[in-house]
Design an enzyme around this catalytic site. Structure first.
Site, PDB file in Angstrom:
ATOM      1  N   LEU A 130       0.829  -1.209   0.000  1.00 41.94           N
ATOM      2  CA  LEU A 130       0.000   0.000   0.000  1.00 41.94           C
ATOM      3  C   LEU A 130       0.864   1.260   0.000  1.00 41.94           C
ATOM      4  O   LEU A 130       0.354   2.375   0.108  1.00 41.94           O
ATOM      5  CB  LEU A 130      -0.955  -0.001   1.202  1.00 41.94           C
ATOM      6  CG  LEU A 130      -1.862  -1.237   1.311  1.00 41.94           C
ATOM      7  CD1 LEU A 130      -2.890  -1.055   2.420  1.00 41.94           C
ATOM      8  CD2 LEU A 130      -2.573  -1.538  -0.003  1.00 41.94           C
ATOM      9  N   GLY A 131       2.157   1.095  -0.117  1.00 42.14           N
ATOM     10  CA  GLY A 131       3.065   2.232  -0.141  1.00 42.14           C
ATOM     11  C   GLY A 131       3.116   2.900  -1.509  1.00 42.14           C
ATOM     12  O   GLY A 131       2.351   2.554  -2.412  1.00 42.14           O
ATOM     13  N   GLN A 132       4.044   3.856  -1.653  1.00 43.55           N
ATOM     14  CA  GLN A 132       4.090   4.654  -2.879  1.00 43.55           C
ATOM     15  C   GLN A 132       4.305   3.790  -4.119  1.00 43.55           C
ATOM     16  O   GLN A 132       3.595   3.933  -5.111  1.00 43.55           O
ATOM     17  CB  GLN A 132       5.197   5.719  -2.800  1.00 43.55           C
ATOM     18  CG  GLN A 132       5.099   6.742  -3.921  1.00 43.55           C
ATOM     19  CD  GLN A 132       6.412   7.431  -4.265  1.00 43.55           C
ATOM     20  OE1 GLN A 132       7.472   7.060  -3.767  1.00 43.55           O
ATOM     21  NE2 GLN A 132       6.343   8.437  -5.103  1.00 43.55           N
TER      22      GLN A 132
ATOM     23  N   ARG B 129      -0.943  -2.473   7.394  1.00 44.56           N
ATOM     24  CA  ARG B 129      -2.311  -2.041   7.690  1.00 44.56           C
ATOM     25  C   ARG B 129      -3.154  -2.227   6.440  1.00 44.56           C
ATOM     26  O   ARG B 129      -2.614  -2.331   5.344  1.00 44.56           O
ATOM     27  CB  ARG B 129      -2.331  -0.573   8.107  1.00 44.56           C
ATOM     28  CG  ARG B 129      -1.982   0.323   6.938  1.00 44.56           C
ATOM     29  CD  ARG B 129      -1.438   1.660   7.292  1.00 44.56           C
ATOM     30  NE  ARG B 129      -1.236   2.412   6.045  1.00 44.56           N
ATOM     31  CZ  ARG B 129      -0.194   2.256   5.221  1.00 44.56           C
ATOM     32  NH1 ARG B 129       0.764   1.398   5.520  1.00 44.56           N
ATOM     33  NH2 ARG B 129      -0.104   2.951   4.117  1.00 44.56           N
TER      34      ARG B 129
ATOM     35  N   TYR C 208      19.441   5.520   6.220  1.00 44.92           N
ATOM     36  CA  TYR C 208      18.785   4.948   5.046  1.00 44.92           C
ATOM     37  C   TYR C 208      19.835   4.423   4.055  1.00 44.92           C
ATOM     38  O   TYR C 208      19.731   3.307   3.530  1.00 44.92           O
ATOM     39  CB  TYR C 208      17.934   6.041   4.406  1.00 44.92           C
ATOM     40  CG  TYR C 208      17.167   5.666   3.172  1.00 44.92           C
ATOM     41  CD1 TYR C 208      16.069   4.818   3.232  1.00 44.92           C
ATOM     42  CD2 TYR C 208      17.513   6.210   1.933  1.00 44.92           C
ATOM     43  CE1 TYR C 208      15.337   4.513   2.094  1.00 44.92           C
ATOM     44  CE2 TYR C 208      16.787   5.919   0.792  1.00 44.92           C
ATOM     45  CZ  TYR C 208      15.707   5.062   0.875  1.00 44.92           C
ATOM     46  OH  TYR C 208      14.985   4.769  -0.257  1.00 44.92           O
TER      47      TYR C 208
END
Ligand code: SER
Length: 315
Positions: A10-12, A36, A141
């Site tokens: 459901l991310g970008q 989620r 990151y």
């Protein structure tokens, strides 16, 4: 690729990748997972399971239940958020990746995970950054991404897992906004240009970073996964890019469509420092030579399409 498990669906990237893969490989052959559930298309239009990538047992169970032969591991914290929560970023980005690689090894799956321009650092050559070069990133990151590139190579050489990956630049799309990245300004600017006719950039003028429009990013993932394994010399972490610009150039491009558009600068020192440590532009010739990578969109065609699609979306 026949049965694909996606983490961070459901991310970008995941939210659009899921739909595109379902079009190509069939709705029931793409299992979307995320921590989620929302009412987004990726969750509603096909198999969906709640999955925390830190939970190795559940990941293995879901992958086994659906008999997947491909894992696309997209769940990760982006650069700016990772700087505010470095220990959590390490645990999530590395723990999630290890669990996904182990699941791929156990179930003999093909494997994809994205690296990033964030895998480079201040000592990397800044212009036309080569495929193979110095990688001493100064962000959590970046540390995660370099370690991830090495781990993916390791799983290929040590266990024969068919791992593949690209170093994505900033990705721009009108569907799902990114969250917590340094390159996010290049997405926010379009929303604000349409809604308010003005944007306050947290990245300073003169700061060049590589970018790519999402349709090209999705094609790159699919083309690399479908590429003949024998032709891949690098396998993981191919430099890919479509364009490089600074905030001023992007603002000028938007002004061609929205003449009254105004850009204001209010630099965020954390994200500016991250951006300054990344390349101005990277060289994608290894990806072109080994699996035919070629981006279709440049800054001008992307801007026209983004504004067009967002105007409809924000109506
Ligand atoms: N878009 C990402 C970020 O800004 C880079 O990979 O964190």
């Amino acid at each position: 690729m026949k049965k694909i498990l996606i983490t961070g669906a459901l991310g970008q990237i995941g939210s659009e990748l899921t739909g595109k893969l379902r079009e190509i490989y069939g709705r029931d052959n793409v299992i979307a997972t995320d921590i989620r559930k929302t009412d987004s298309e990726a969750a509603a239009n096909g198999p969906f399971e709640i999955l925390d990538v830190m939970d190795a047992k559940s990941m293995g169970e879901i992958a086994s239940k659906y008999h997947v032969d491909t894992i696309m591991h997209m769940a990760a914290l982006l650069s700016a958020t990772a700087e505010t929560k470095p220990v959590f970023a390490w645990n999530l980005n590395m723990g999630g990746l290890m669990n996904a690689l182990e699941t791929a090894r156990e179930l003999n799956c093909q494997f994809f995970t994205p690296s990033s321009i964030g895998a480079f650092g201040p000592s990397t050559p800044k212009d036309n950054t080569p495929q193979d070069t110095i990688q001493r990133p100064t962000t959590m990151y970046g540390v995660n991404k370099v370690a991830g590139e090495l781990l993916a190579d390791y799983y290929f050489h040590r266990f024969g897992v068919d791992t593949r990956g690209v170093r994505f630049p900033g990705l721009i799309s009108y569907v799902t906004p990114p969250g917590g990245g340094t390159t996010d300004y290049a997405v926010e600017i379009y929303y604000e240009a349409i809604k308010n006719g003005t944007y306050t950039s947290y990245i300073d003028k003169g700061t060049y970073m590589d970018m790519m429009y999402m349709p090209d990013a999705l094609d790159a993932i699919i083309d690399l996964m479908e590429a003949d394994s024998a032709k891949l010399i690098h396998r993981n972490a191919f430099n890919v890019t479509a364009m490089s610009f600074d905030p001023e150039e992007l603002a000028a491009e938007i002004k061609k469509h929205i003449p009254g558009f105004e850009m204001i600068y209010h630099v965020d020192p954390v994200r500016q420092t991250i951006a300054d440590s990344w390349p101005n532009s990277i060289d994608a010739s290894a990806a072109s030579a080994e699996w035919g990578f070629k981006a279709k969109y440049d800054m001008s065609s992307m801007t026209a399409d983004m504004l067009d699609k967002l105007r409809t979306k924000l109506k």
